[in-house]
Design a protein around this motif. Sequence first.
Motif, mmCIF file in Angstrom:
data_model
loop_
_atom_site.group_PDB
_atom_site.id
_atom_site.type_symbol
_atom_site.label_atom_id
_atom_site.label_comp_id
_atom_site.label_asym_id
_atom_site.label_seq_id
_atom_site.Cartn_x
_atom_site.Cartn_y
_atom_site.Cartn_z
ATOM 1 N N LEU A 83 -0.295 -31.116 34.802
ATOM 2 C CA LEU A 83 -0.133 -30.075 33.788
ATOM 3 C C LEU A 83 1.261 -29.469 33.904
ATOM 4 O O LEU A 83 1.734 -29.233 35.017
ATOM 5 C CB LEU A 83 -1.198 -28.991 33.954
ATOM 6 C CG LEU A 83 -2.655 -29.474 33.932
ATOM 7 C CD1 LEU A 83 -3.596 -28.305 34.135
ATOM 8 C CD2 LEU A 83 -2.969 -30.209 32.648
ATOM 9 N N ALA A 84 1.904 -29.203 32.785
ATOM 10 C CA ALA A 84 3.270 -28.669 32.808
ATOM 11 C C ALA A 84 3.462 -27.657 31.668
ATOM 12 O O ALA A 84 2.806 -27.726 30.615
ATOM 13 C CB ALA A 84 4.282 -29.807 32.686
ATOM 14 N N ARG A 85 4.381 -26.720 31.893
ATOM 15 C CA ARG A 85 4.774 -25.753 30.855
ATOM 16 C C ARG A 85 6.208 -25.344 31.114
ATOM 17 O O ARG A 85 6.603 -25.112 32.263
ATOM 18 C CB ARG A 85 3.863 -24.533 30.902
ATOM 19 C CG ARG A 85 4.174 -23.534 29.789
ATOM 20 C CD ARG A 85 3.278 -22.328 29.856
ATOM 21 N NE ARG A 85 3.664 -21.438 30.946
ATOM 22 C CZ ARG A 85 3.188 -20.176 31.103
ATOM 23 N NH1 ARG A 85 2.287 -19.719 30.245
ATOM 24 N NH2 ARG A 85 3.563 -19.440 32.124
ATOM 25 N N MET A 86 6.979 -25.266 30.008
ATOM 26 C CA MET A 86 8.354 -24.770 30.115
ATOM 27 C C MET A 86 8.504 -23.603 29.136
ATOM 28 O O MET A 86 8.098 -23.699 27.976
ATOM 29 C CB MET A 86 9.366 -25.870 29.784
ATOM 30 C CG MET A 86 10.815 -25.386 29.838
ATOM 31 S SD MET A 86 12.018 -26.714 29.542
ATOM 32 C CE MET A 86 11.936 -27.548 31.120
ATOM 33 N N ILE A 87 9.072 -22.494 29.647
ATOM 34 C CA ILE A 87 9.306 -21.321 28.813
ATOM 35 C C ILE A 87 10.784 -20.990 28.847
ATOM 36 O O ILE A 87 11.487 -21.242 29.834
ATOM 37 C CB ILE A 87 8.469 -20.118 29.272
ATOM 38 C CG1 ILE A 87 8.803 -19.755 30.722
ATOM 39 C CG2 ILE A 87 6.968 -20.395 29.134
ATOM 40 C CD1 ILE A 87 8.051 -18.536 31.228
ATOM 41 N N GLY A 88 11.261 -20.459 27.741
ATOM 42 C CA GLY A 88 12.672 -20.143 27.626
ATOM 43 C C GLY A 88 13.020 -18.804 28.235
ATOM 44 O O GLY A 88 12.156 -18.074 28.737
ATOM 45 N N GLY A 144 15.229 -19.916 32.025
ATOM 46 C CA GLY A 144 13.828 -20.171 31.746
ATOM 47 C C GLY A 144 13.068 -20.637 32.999
ATOM 48 O O GLY A 144 13.606 -20.654 34.107
ATOM 49 N N LEU A 145 11.818 -21.018 32.778
ATOM 50 C CA LEU A 145 10.972 -21.475 33.881
ATOM 51 C C LEU A 145 10.331 -22.811 33.537
ATOM 52 O O LEU A 145 9.895 -23.030 32.385
ATOM 53 C CB LEU A 145 9.857 -20.461 34.170
ATOM 54 C CG LEU A 145 10.242 -19.097 34.743
ATOM 55 C CD1 LEU A 145 9.003 -18.208 34.880
ATOM 56 C CD2 LEU A 145 10.934 -19.245 36.090
ATOM 57 N N LEU A 146 10.278 -23.705 34.523
ATOM 58 C CA LEU A 146 9.517 -24.947 34.424
ATOM 59 C C LEU A 146 8.408 -24.887 35.463
ATOM 60 O O LEU A 146 8.683 -24.737 36.660
ATOM 61 C CB LEU A 146 10.411 -26.163 34.674
ATOM 62 C CG LEU A 146 9.676 -27.505 34.761
ATOM 63 C CD1 LEU A 146 8.973 -27.828 33.435
ATOM 64 C CD2 LEU A 146 10.625 -28.626 35.155
ATOM 65 N N GLN A 147 7.171 -24.994 34.992
ATOM 66 C CA GLN A 147 6.024 -24.922 35.895
ATOM 67 C C GLN A 147 5.208 -26.212 35.776
ATOM 68 O O GLN A 147 4.880 -26.644 34.670
ATOM 69 C CB GLN A 147 5.145 -23.708 35.553
ATOM 70 C CG GLN A 147 5.838 -22.366 35.807
ATOM 71 C CD GLN A 147 4.984 -21.194 35.396
ATOM 72 O OE1 GLN A 147 4.678 -21.046 34.207
ATOM 73 N NE2 GLN A 147 4.622 -20.359 36.356
#
Length: 421
Positions: free
Chosen positions: A70-75, A117-120
């Motif tokens: 599972l992955a999510r990237m936010i600015g 931003g963040l990469l999770q």
Amino acid sequence: MPRPRSLRRDLALGFSAGIVLTWLIALLVGWTILRSEIDEVYDAALGRTADRILAIEEIQRGTPGRSDLLARMIGPEGQVLFRSRHADGALFDVNRNEGFSDAGNMRLLTLKTEGGGLLQVAAPLEERSAAARETLAGMLLPSVLLLPLAFLGVSWFTRRRLAPVDDLSREVAGRDARDLRPLGLSDLPAELKPIQRAVDQLMAQLDIALTAERDFSSNAAHELRTPIAAALAQTQRLVAETRDPAARARAEGIATSLRRLSPLSEKLLDLARAEGMTGRDHGLHDMVPVMRLLVSDFDGRVRLELAEDPAPIAMDIDAFAVLARNLIENALVHGLPPVVVRLSKEALVVENSGPPISPEALAKLTHRFERAGSQKRGSGLGLAIVETIAHNTDASLHLTSPAPGKTDGLRAEVRFKSSNE
């Protein structure tokens, strides 16, 4: 001169070699299993890399993902740039600090991008647990498989190396006062040789002491016969010549004592000869004529029954005669005539009538000077002589009271070894 074997050195080297060999085998098996697990881990990492690439493509195309990653990237402004189809926002909101963290049953990695931003990325922890279990099983499996083999190896090695100890124990345990030969063991470890020498020295000392005792008994009994006979003759002459009733009574008492002392000296001489016997005569001798001659000396008080004629027995003729005579005399002195004697090549049986003997007293009858409470005149040495001769000629003595098939009496049976044993 070759260096003597050392039990301590053999055991130390053997156990050390066994431990090293077991450790090397366990290390080899463990390394093979661990290598397989490492390959799986790297293959899984390679697969996850491919899954990440596919996940990005799937997210961009809006197609369902097949990866459990599972992955999510936010600015920088908090807007979601992309997210896996099944990603739960609450999962990623647990911890936004950079680095690794746990979120339920998932392992979470948070990275800050150059733009702020963040990469999770999250992956299930079950994969790690499964890998740990498989690795632990891979390490324990060689031990579980090799421990029984190690125990069997130790048992076999110790039994083999300690065999001389068992041989020495059996050799010593099989000896008694009649077998005082040196121990016949030559290939003993260095630690056991002092024990063998000490036992041999002890046996030699016992042999000297017992030989001296037998020689003394034999010489004493032999030398006493003539003085006893002379004293008895003089006492009988005194009885015949004296006119004083009191003196005659005292002289008759002395004569009675001398008459009892004479057969006692004969029994002591027989006992000394019996104790001096070693081994048995392997030649066969027909004992029927010997038995007939012995029975004729007892004036019809003995009934001889022969199972076969002849009766070849592997025993010295003189030893057999002493044994048979003592059995018959014991049966006559402590029982009622007629005494039944049965002879075959397997056994000599002497049976009388009389009060039965208790098992406790029966067990003591072969002891020296044991009469089992009998008040009849006797030396108490007859059965001791028989037991000694039987032991030294590989025969066996069995006493039964009451006699089989009767309510009284005593049955003495001497069983002979066959000539081919």
